[in-house]
Scaffold this motif. Structure first.
Motif, PDB file in Angstrom:
ATOM      1  N   SER A   3      14.238   6.018  -0.680  1.00 49.73           N
ATOM      2  CA  SER A   3      13.532   6.394  -1.904  1.00 49.73           C
ATOM      3  C   SER A   3      13.564   7.914  -2.010  1.00 49.73           C
ATOM      4  N   LEU A   4      13.290   8.422  -3.199  1.00 48.63           N
ATOM      5  CA  LEU A   4      13.169   9.876  -3.367  1.00 48.63           C
ATOM      6  C   LEU A   4      12.060  10.403  -2.470  1.00 48.63           C
ATOM      7  N   THR A   5      11.002   9.609  -2.334  1.00 54.12           N
ATOM      8  CA  THR A   5       9.833   9.985  -1.552  1.00 54.12           C
ATOM      9  C   THR A   5      10.185  10.236  -0.087  1.00 54.12           C
ATOM     10  N   ALA A   6      11.094   9.433   0.468  1.00 57.13           N
ATOM     11  CA  ALA A   6      11.403   9.494   1.900  1.00 57.13           C
ATOM     12  C   ALA A   6      12.586  10.386   2.252  1.00 57.13           C
ATOM     13  N   GLU A   7      13.207  11.013   1.272  1.00 53.59           N
ATOM     14  CA  GLU A   7      14.401  11.820   1.545  1.00 53.59           C
ATOM     15  C   GLU A   7      14.153  12.867   2.636  1.00 53.59           C
ATOM     16  N   HIS A   8      13.065  13.611   2.537  1.00 58.94           N
ATOM     17  CA  HIS A   8      12.780  14.665   3.510  1.00 58.94           C
ATOM     18  C   HIS A   8      12.608  14.076   4.915  1.00 58.94           C
ATOM     19  N   PHE A   9      11.913  12.952   5.006  1.00 56.25           N
ATOM     20  CA  PHE A   9      11.706  12.278   6.291  1.00 56.25           C
ATOM     21  C   PHE A   9      13.045  11.978   6.964  1.00 56.25           C
ATOM     22  N   TYR A  10      13.950  11.349   6.218  1.00 59.89           N
ATOM     23  CA  TYR A  10      15.253  10.990   6.796  1.00 59.89           C
ATOM     24  C   TYR A  10      16.105  12.228   7.089  1.00 59.89           C
ATOM     25  N   THR A  11      16.017  13.238   6.245  1.00 58.58           N
ATOM     26  CA  THR A  11      16.761  14.480   6.486  1.00 58.58           C
ATOM     27  C   THR A  11      16.331  15.101   7.818  1.00 58.58           C
TER      28      THR A  11
ATOM     29  N   ALA B  86       0.832  -1.209   0.000  1.00 62.05           N
ATOM     30  CA  ALA B  86       0.000   0.000   0.000  1.00 62.05           C
ATOM     31  C   ALA B  86       0.864   1.256   0.000  1.00 62.05           C
ATOM     32  N   ALA B  87       1.898   1.272   0.840  1.00 62.59           N
ATOM     33  CA  ALA B  87       2.761   2.451   0.924  1.00 62.59           C
ATOM     34  C   ALA B  87       3.509   2.687  -0.380  1.00 62.59           C
ATOM     35  N   VAL B  88       4.032   1.623  -0.972  1.00 63.20           N
ATOM     36  CA  VAL B  88       4.774   1.768  -2.231  1.00 63.20           C
ATOM     37  C   VAL B  88       3.854   2.281  -3.335  1.00 63.20           C
ATOM     38  N   ARG B  89       2.687   1.698  -3.457  1.00 63.58           N
ATOM     39  CA  ARG B  89       1.763   2.105  -4.529  1.00 63.58           C
ATOM     40  C   ARG B  89       1.239   3.522  -4.335  1.00 63.58           C
ATOM     41  N   GLU B  90       0.869   3.869  -3.103  1.00 66.15           N
ATOM     42  CA  GLU B  90       0.250   5.181  -2.867  1.00 66.15           C
ATOM     43  C   GLU B  90       1.259   6.300  -2.645  1.00 66.15           C
ATOM     44  N   SER B  91       2.313   6.023  -1.898  1.00 62.16           N
ATOM     45  CA  SER B  91       3.248   7.087  -1.529  1.00 62.16           C
ATOM     46  C   SER B  91       4.377   7.269  -2.533  1.00 62.16           C
ATOM     47  N   ASN B  92       4.890   6.174  -3.085  1.00 62.55           N
ATOM     48  CA  ASN B  92       6.029   6.260  -3.992  1.00 62.55           C
ATOM     49  C   ASN B  92       5.614   6.372  -5.455  1.00 62.55           C
ATOM     50  N   GLY B  93       4.360   6.180  -5.733  1.00 60.77           N
ATOM     51  CA  GLY B  93       3.874   6.156  -7.107  1.00 60.77           C
ATOM     52  C   GLY B  93       4.119   7.421  -7.904  1.00 60.77           C
ATOM     53  N   THR B  94       4.212   8.559  -7.231  1.00 58.49           N
ATOM     54  CA  THR B  94       4.437   9.808  -7.962  1.00 58.49           C
ATOM     55  C   THR B  94       5.907  10.043  -8.278  1.00 58.49           C
ATOM     56  N   ASP B  95       6.807   9.340  -7.575  1.00 57.13           N
ATOM     57  CA  ASP B  95       8.240   9.558  -7.766  1.00 57.13           C
ATOM     58  C   ASP B  95       8.916   8.513  -8.654  1.00 57.13           C
TER      59      ASP B  95
ATOM     60  N   ARG C 244      21.978  12.396   6.119  1.00 54.92           N
ATOM     61  CA  ARG C 244      22.475  13.213   5.015  1.00 54.92           C
ATOM     62  C   ARG C 244      22.769  12.319   3.814  1.00 54.92           C
ATOM     63  N   VAL C 245      22.545  12.865   2.628  1.00 50.24           N
ATOM     64  CA  VAL C 245      22.794  12.093   1.398  1.00 50.24           C
ATOM     65  C   VAL C 245      24.294  11.905   1.222  1.00 50.24           C
ATOM     66  N   LEU C 246      24.697  10.671   1.050  1.00 50.76           N
ATOM     67  CA  LEU C 246      26.087  10.308   0.813  1.00 50.76           C
ATOM     68  C   LEU C 246      26.338  10.190  -0.692  1.00 50.76           C
ATOM     69  N   ARG C 247      25.406   9.514  -1.368  1.00 52.79           N
ATOM     70  CA  ARG C 247      25.512   9.346  -2.819  1.00 52.79           C
ATOM     71  C   ARG C 247      24.168   8.879  -3.370  1.00 52.79           C
TER      72      ARG C 247
ATOM     73  N   GLU D  67      15.687   1.862 -13.680  1.00 54.09           N
ATOM     74  CA  GLU D  67      14.954   3.130 -13.555  1.00 54.09           C
ATOM     75  C   GLU D  67      14.807   3.580 -12.103  1.00 54.09           C
ATOM     76  N   GLU D  68      15.230   2.738 -11.177  1.00 49.37           N
ATOM     77  CA  GLU D  68      15.051   3.049  -9.759  1.00 49.37           C
ATOM     78  C   GLU D  68      16.219   3.880  -9.229  1.00 49.37           C
ATOM     79  N   ARG D  69      15.887   5.058  -8.736  1.00 50.48           N
ATOM     80  CA  ARG D  69      16.874   5.972  -8.171  1.00 50.48           C
ATOM     81  C   ARG D  69      16.770   5.927  -6.652  1.00 50.48           C
ATOM     82  N   THR D  70      17.875   5.599  -5.998  1.00 47.85           N
ATOM     83  CA  THR D  70      17.913   5.495  -4.543  1.00 47.85           C
ATOM     84  C   THR D  70      18.971   6.447  -4.009  1.00 47.85           C
ATOM     85  N   LEU D  71      18.668   7.065  -2.886  1.00 48.34           N
ATOM     86  CA  LEU D  71      19.627   7.949  -2.222  1.00 48.34           C
ATOM     87  C   LEU D  71      20.213   7.196  -1.034  1.00 48.34           C
TER      88      LEU D  71
END
Length: 152
Positions: A117-125, A22-31, A130-133, A139-143
């Motif tokens: 995920s791109l979606t959760a970056e703000h949460f972890y910040t 549910a979280a992946v489909r609803e929250s990450n779907g836009t990113d 901090r982003v290391l790399r 197609e999956e971009r991970t921070l």
């Protein structure tokens, strides 16, 4: 909110899978594109969750006895932190992270890594990571984010 966080067990696999899907489909779907979302969803089928429970220290968050979030410690990395979409922004993710960080400290981990995920970056910040790399897998971009833990 009466929130309980405990270690997960195999009987939780179906509920953990439902929360993650549910979280992946609803929250990450836009990113992320649909192909990435469906690939991630397949990685968290109940059978796969049972395998992960044997490899990682997995926690679940419960409200009124129902699993509403999950997260895991895998060595020095936080894995698979997800909160049910209708329960997001209620402190559940923060509570899970506090429990994971406590477990990491108890195991002697000095620096935690989080493949975010791109979606959760703000949460972890907001939690001091901090982003290391950046890491690309198709197609999956991970921070890859990091945070030194305070010594006990």
């Amino acid at each position: 909110m009466d929130l309980v966080i405990r270690q997960a067990h195999s009987d939780d696999a179906e509920a953990i899978s439902q929360v993650i899907v549910a979280a992946v489909r609803e929250s990450n779907g836009t990113d992320y594109p649909a192909s990435v979302i469906e690939s991630v969803v397949m990685n968290f089928a109940p059978e796969r969750v049972i395998e992960l429970l044997e490899q990682r220290l997995v926690f679940v968050a419960l409200m009124d006895g129902k699993i509403v979030g999950t997260g895991a410690l895998d060595g020095n990395a936080v894995r698979s932190l997800f909160v049910a979409p209708q329960q997001q922004r209620n402190g559940i993710g923060q509570a899970l992270m506090a429990r994971i960080e406590k477990a990491a400290l108890a195991r002697g981990v000095e620096v935690l890594l989080v493949p975010s995920s791109l979606t959760a970056e703000h949460f972890y910040t907001c939690l001091g990571y901090r982003v290391l790399r950046e890491q690309l897998h198709g197609e999956e971009r991970t921070l890859i984010m990091t945070k030194p833990l305070p010594h006990l």
